[in-house]
Design a protein around this motif. Structure first.
Motif, PDB file in Angstrom:
ATOM      1  N   ASN A 115       0.784  -1.230   0.000  1.00  0.00           N
ATOM      2  CA  ASN A 115       0.000   0.000   0.000  1.00  0.00           C
ATOM      3  C   ASN A 115       0.818   1.283   0.000  1.00  0.00           C
ATOM      4  OD1 ASN A 115      -2.456  -1.486   0.220  1.00  0.00           O
ATOM      5  ND2 ASN A 115      -2.087  -1.722   2.421  1.00  0.00           N
ATOM      6  N   GLY A 116       2.082   1.207   0.382  1.00  0.00           N
ATOM      7  CA  GLY A 116       2.880   2.410   0.536  1.00  0.00           C
ATOM      8  C   GLY A 116       3.435   2.936  -0.773  1.00  0.00           C
ATOM      9  N   GLY A 117       4.275   3.966  -0.659  1.00  0.00           N
ATOM     10  CA  GLY A 117       4.859   4.572  -1.847  1.00  0.00           C
ATOM     11  C   GLY A 117       5.441   5.931  -1.536  1.00  0.00           C
ATOM     12  N   VAL A 118       5.317   6.846  -2.483  1.00  0.00           N
ATOM     13  CA  VAL A 118       5.853   8.196  -2.302  1.00  0.00           C
ATOM     14  C   VAL A 118       4.727   9.220  -2.394  1.00  0.00           C
ATOM     15  CG1 VAL A 118       6.411   8.412  -4.774  1.00  0.00           C
ATOM     16  CG2 VAL A 118       7.541   9.900  -3.108  1.00  0.00           C
ATOM     17  N   THR A 119       4.789  10.230  -1.535  1.00  0.00           N
ATOM     18  CA  THR A 119       3.866  11.354  -1.578  1.00  0.00           C
ATOM     19  C   THR A 119       4.653  12.625  -1.847  1.00  0.00           C
ATOM     20  OG1 THR A 119       2.291  10.335  -0.048  1.00  0.00           O
ATOM     21  CG2 THR A 119       2.203  12.724  -0.260  1.00  0.00           C
ATOM     22  N   PHE A 120       4.237  13.361  -2.868  1.00  0.00           N
ATOM     23  CA  PHE A 120       4.842  14.658  -3.165  1.00  0.00           C
ATOM     24  C   PHE A 120       3.985  15.734  -2.529  1.00  0.00           C
ATOM     25  CE2 PHE A 120       6.461  11.861  -6.446  1.00  0.00           C
ATOM     26  CZ  PHE A 120       7.807  12.198  -6.473  1.00  0.00           C
ATOM     27  N   SER A 121       4.579  16.442  -1.587  1.00  0.00           N
ATOM     28  CA  SER A 121       3.865  17.443  -0.819  1.00  0.00           C
ATOM     29  C   SER A 121       4.599  18.775  -0.954  1.00  0.00           C
ATOM     30  CB  SER A 121       3.765  16.986   0.645  1.00  0.00           C
ATOM     31  OG  SER A 121       2.969  17.840   1.412  1.00  0.00           O
ATOM     32  N   GLY A 122       4.332  19.710  -0.035  1.00  0.00           N
ATOM     33  CA  GLY A 122       4.987  20.985  -0.151  1.00  0.00           C
ATOM     34  C   GLY A 122       4.851  21.804   1.122  1.00  0.00           C
ATOM     35  N   GLY A 123       4.813  23.114   0.964  1.00  0.00           N
ATOM     36  CA  GLY A 123       4.658  23.877  -0.252  1.00  0.00           C
ATOM     37  C   GLY A 123       3.528  23.356  -1.134  1.00  0.00           C
ATOM     38  N   GLU A 124       3.616  23.694  -2.408  1.00  0.00           N
ATOM     39  CA  GLU A 124       2.660  23.248  -3.407  1.00  0.00           C
ATOM     40  C   GLU A 124       3.404  22.519  -4.524  1.00  0.00           C
ATOM     41  OE1 GLU A 124       0.294  21.843  -5.369  1.00  0.00           O
ATOM     42  OE2 GLU A 124      -0.892  23.106  -4.034  1.00  0.00           O
ATOM     43  N   PRO A 125       3.323  21.186  -4.537  1.00  0.00           N
ATOM     44  CA  PRO A 125       4.106  20.423  -5.517  1.00  0.00           C
ATOM     45  C   PRO A 125       3.765  20.762  -6.966  1.00  0.00           C
ATOM     46  CG  PRO A 125       2.475  19.014  -4.434  1.00  0.00           C
ATOM     47  CD  PRO A 125       2.525  20.303  -3.667  1.00  0.00           C
ATOM     48  N   LEU A 126       2.535  21.192  -7.231  1.00  0.00           N
ATOM     49  CA  LEU A 126       2.126  21.458  -8.606  1.00  0.00           C
ATOM     50  C   LEU A 126       2.843  22.650  -9.222  1.00  0.00           C
ATOM     51  CD1 LEU A 126      -1.713  20.845  -8.315  1.00  0.00           C
ATOM     52  CD2 LEU A 126      -0.034  19.351  -9.392  1.00  0.00           C
ATOM     53  N   LEU A 127       3.515  23.472  -8.413  1.00  0.00           N
ATOM     54  CA  LEU A 127       4.301  24.574  -8.962  1.00  0.00           C
ATOM     55  C   LEU A 127       5.541  24.068  -9.686  1.00  0.00           C
ATOM     56  CD1 LEU A 127       4.153  27.362  -6.221  1.00  0.00           C
ATOM     57  CD2 LEU A 127       2.897  27.224  -8.366  1.00  0.00           C
ATOM     58  N   GLN A 128       5.972  22.854  -9.383  1.00  0.00           N
ATOM     59  CA  GLN A 128       7.134  22.262 -10.051  1.00  0.00           C
ATOM     60  C   GLN A 128       6.644  21.232 -11.079  1.00  0.00           C
ATOM     61  OE1 GLN A 128      10.731  21.506  -7.848  1.00  0.00           O
ATOM     62  NE2 GLN A 128       9.933  22.574  -6.043  1.00  0.00           N
ATOM     63  N   LYS A 129       5.853  21.745 -12.016  1.00  0.00           N
ATOM     64  CA  LYS A 129       5.217  20.899 -13.025  1.00  0.00           C
ATOM     65  C   LYS A 129       6.226  20.076 -13.819  1.00  0.00           C
ATOM     66  CE  LYS A 129       4.150  22.700 -16.946  1.00  0.00           C
ATOM     67  NZ  LYS A 129       3.545  23.475 -18.061  1.00  0.00           N
ATOM     68  N   ASP A 130       7.254  20.714 -14.344  1.00  0.00           N
ATOM     69  CA  ASP A 130       8.198  20.017 -15.219  1.00  0.00           C
ATOM     70  C   ASP A 130       8.913  18.896 -14.475  1.00  0.00           C
ATOM     71  OD1 ASP A 130       7.471  21.674 -17.282  1.00  0.00           O
ATOM     72  OD2 ASP A 130       9.138  23.068 -16.985  1.00  0.00           O
ATOM     73  N   PHE A 131       9.227  19.130 -13.218  1.00  0.00           N
ATOM     74  CA  PHE A 131       9.879  18.090 -12.432  1.00  0.00           C
ATOM     75  C   PHE A 131       8.926  16.911 -12.205  1.00  0.00           C
ATOM     76  CE2 PHE A 131      11.062  16.298  -8.210  1.00  0.00           C
ATOM     77  CZ  PHE A 131      12.275  15.738  -8.585  1.00  0.00           C
ATOM     78  N   LEU A 132       7.670  17.209 -11.867  1.00  0.00           N
ATOM     79  CA  LEU A 132       6.695  16.130 -11.670  1.00  0.00           C
ATOM     80  C   LEU A 132       6.510  15.312 -12.948  1.00  0.00           C
ATOM     81  CD1 LEU A 132       3.867  17.814  -9.544  1.00  0.00           C
ATOM     82  CD2 LEU A 132       5.629  16.210  -8.763  1.00  0.00           C
ATOM     83  N   LEU A 133       6.531  15.989 -14.090  1.00  0.00           N
ATOM     84  CA  LEU A 133       6.346  15.275 -15.359  1.00  0.00           C
ATOM     85  C   LEU A 133       7.529  14.368 -15.681  1.00  0.00           C
ATOM     86  CD1 LEU A 133       4.710  18.063 -17.556  1.00  0.00           C
ATOM     87  CD2 LEU A 133       3.626  16.019 -16.602  1.00  0.00           C
ATOM     88  N   GLU A 134       8.651  14.604 -15.028  1.00  0.00           N
ATOM     89  CA  GLU A 134       9.796  13.701 -15.196  1.00  0.00           C
ATOM     90  C   GLU A 134       9.809  12.609 -14.127  1.00  0.00           C
ATOM     91  OE1 GLU A 134      13.577  15.630 -15.574  1.00  0.00           O
ATOM     92  OE2 GLU A 134      12.821  17.141 -16.975  1.00  0.00           O
ATOM     93  N   VAL A 135       9.510  12.970 -12.884  1.00  0.00           N
ATOM     94  CA  VAL A 135       9.686  12.012 -11.794  1.00  0.00           C
ATOM     95  C   VAL A 135       8.528  11.026 -11.677  1.00  0.00           C
ATOM     96  CG1 VAL A 135       8.648  13.387  -9.920  1.00  0.00           C
ATOM     97  CG2 VAL A 135      10.540  11.828  -9.429  1.00  0.00           C
ATOM     98  N   LEU A 136       7.298  11.471 -11.950  1.00  0.00           N
ATOM     99  CA  LEU A 136       6.157  10.574 -11.770  1.00  0.00           C
ATOM    100  C   LEU A 136       6.193   9.365 -12.714  1.00  0.00           C
ATOM    101  CD1 LEU A 136       3.307  13.176 -11.169  1.00  0.00           C
ATOM    102  CD2 LEU A 136       4.240  11.573  -9.492  1.00  0.00           C
ATOM    103  N   PRO A 137       6.474   9.544 -14.011  1.00  0.00           N
ATOM    104  CA  PRO A 137       6.589   8.366 -14.871  1.00  0.00           C
ATOM    105  C   PRO A 137       7.702   7.406 -14.439  1.00  0.00           C
ATOM    106  CG  PRO A 137       6.311  10.339 -16.201  1.00  0.00           C
ATOM    107  CD  PRO A 137       6.556  10.793 -14.788  1.00  0.00           C
TER     108      PRO A 137
END
Length: 242
Positions: free
Chosen positions: A71-93
């Motif tokens: 059930n576990g994994g990674v959570t991207f939090s913040g701050g506001e993680p959505l401000l780092q869109k380009d990074f999320l588009l690389e790390v999430l896949p």
């Protein structure tokens, strides 16, 4: 390659999504919530920000996979993680390729690209600041439109959601307000659980250290037991289906 600007990293989080999780706190937030307890995350640069590539971060996360279980994994939090869109588009896949469950802990106030981001997101923890336009502006200092755009994308793609709401005396509490919140949540689909978080003052020393006036000076912490009944009502599946 986009470098993620990371405020801090927690290796064994137990309250930021299902199971045991690594929590990556990303730097930067546009909201100025009156009760924010992390003003040190507002700036996109910050004093102690660590920059890391998506590949470096996923390599680090993979070392904890044995603790995540089913059930576990990674959570991207913040701050506001959505401000780092380009990074999320690389790390999430890369997380998905590595078999790591992904969660976004967000207020939904980013810079777009939401459908692309959500395509690689397994769970959204949405922090609902307020459910009315006027209340949202009072709490955050911003308009609700960007959050609504994000929520629209979540509903379109059918990503499962957990809802969080901070209950602040005199600001976001009382039966009338919480009834309105309940009715608002009933309009959303794929809500798996609701968490009412009692207001606390643990972040006040950070304001003092940064020399920033604390907006809720003198407001006492909320008693968690006072939210027990409402917590049950919010999570009553039969109630939700009315």
């Amino acid at each position: 390659m986009t470098l993620g600007r990371i405020h801090s990293f927690e290796s064994m989080g137990l309250v930021d999504g299902p199971g045991v999780r690594s929590v990556v706190f990303l730097q930067g937030c546009r909201l100025r919530c009156q009760y924010c307890h992390n003003p040190d995350t507002w700036s996109m640069t910050g004093r102690n920000v660590q920059e890391m590539s998506a590949e470096e971060l996923v390599k680090k996360l993979s070392r904890f996979k044995s603790y995540y279980g089913k059930n576990g994994g990674v959570t991207f939090s913040g701050g506001e993680p959505l401000l780092q869109k380009d990074f999320l588009l690389e790390v999430l896949p890369l997380c998905r390729k590595a078999g790591i469950h992904t969660c976004l802990d967000t207020a939904g106030c980013g810079i777009g690209g939401y459908e692309e981001i959500l395509a690689y997101t397994d769970l959204v923890i949405l922090d609902i600041k307020h459910y009315t336009r006027e209340g949202y502006a009072q709490v955050t200092g911003r308009e609700i439109d960007e959050t609504n755009r994000f929520l629209g994308a979540v509903q379109k793609i059918n990503v499962p959601m957990w809802i969080r709401h901070v209950v602040v005396p005199g600001l976001t509490d009382g039966d009338s307000h919480l009834n309105g919140l309940k009715d608002y949540i009933h309009t959303l689909k794929n809500v798996e659980r609701v968490e009412l978080l009692p207001y606390h003052v643990l972040g006040v020393p950070k304001y003092e250290k940064l020399g920033i006036p604390y907006p809720l000076e003198g407001v006492a912490p909320k008693d968690p037991e006072s939210l027990t009944d409402w917590q049950e009502i919010m999570n009553d599946q039969k109630e939700r289906e009315k």
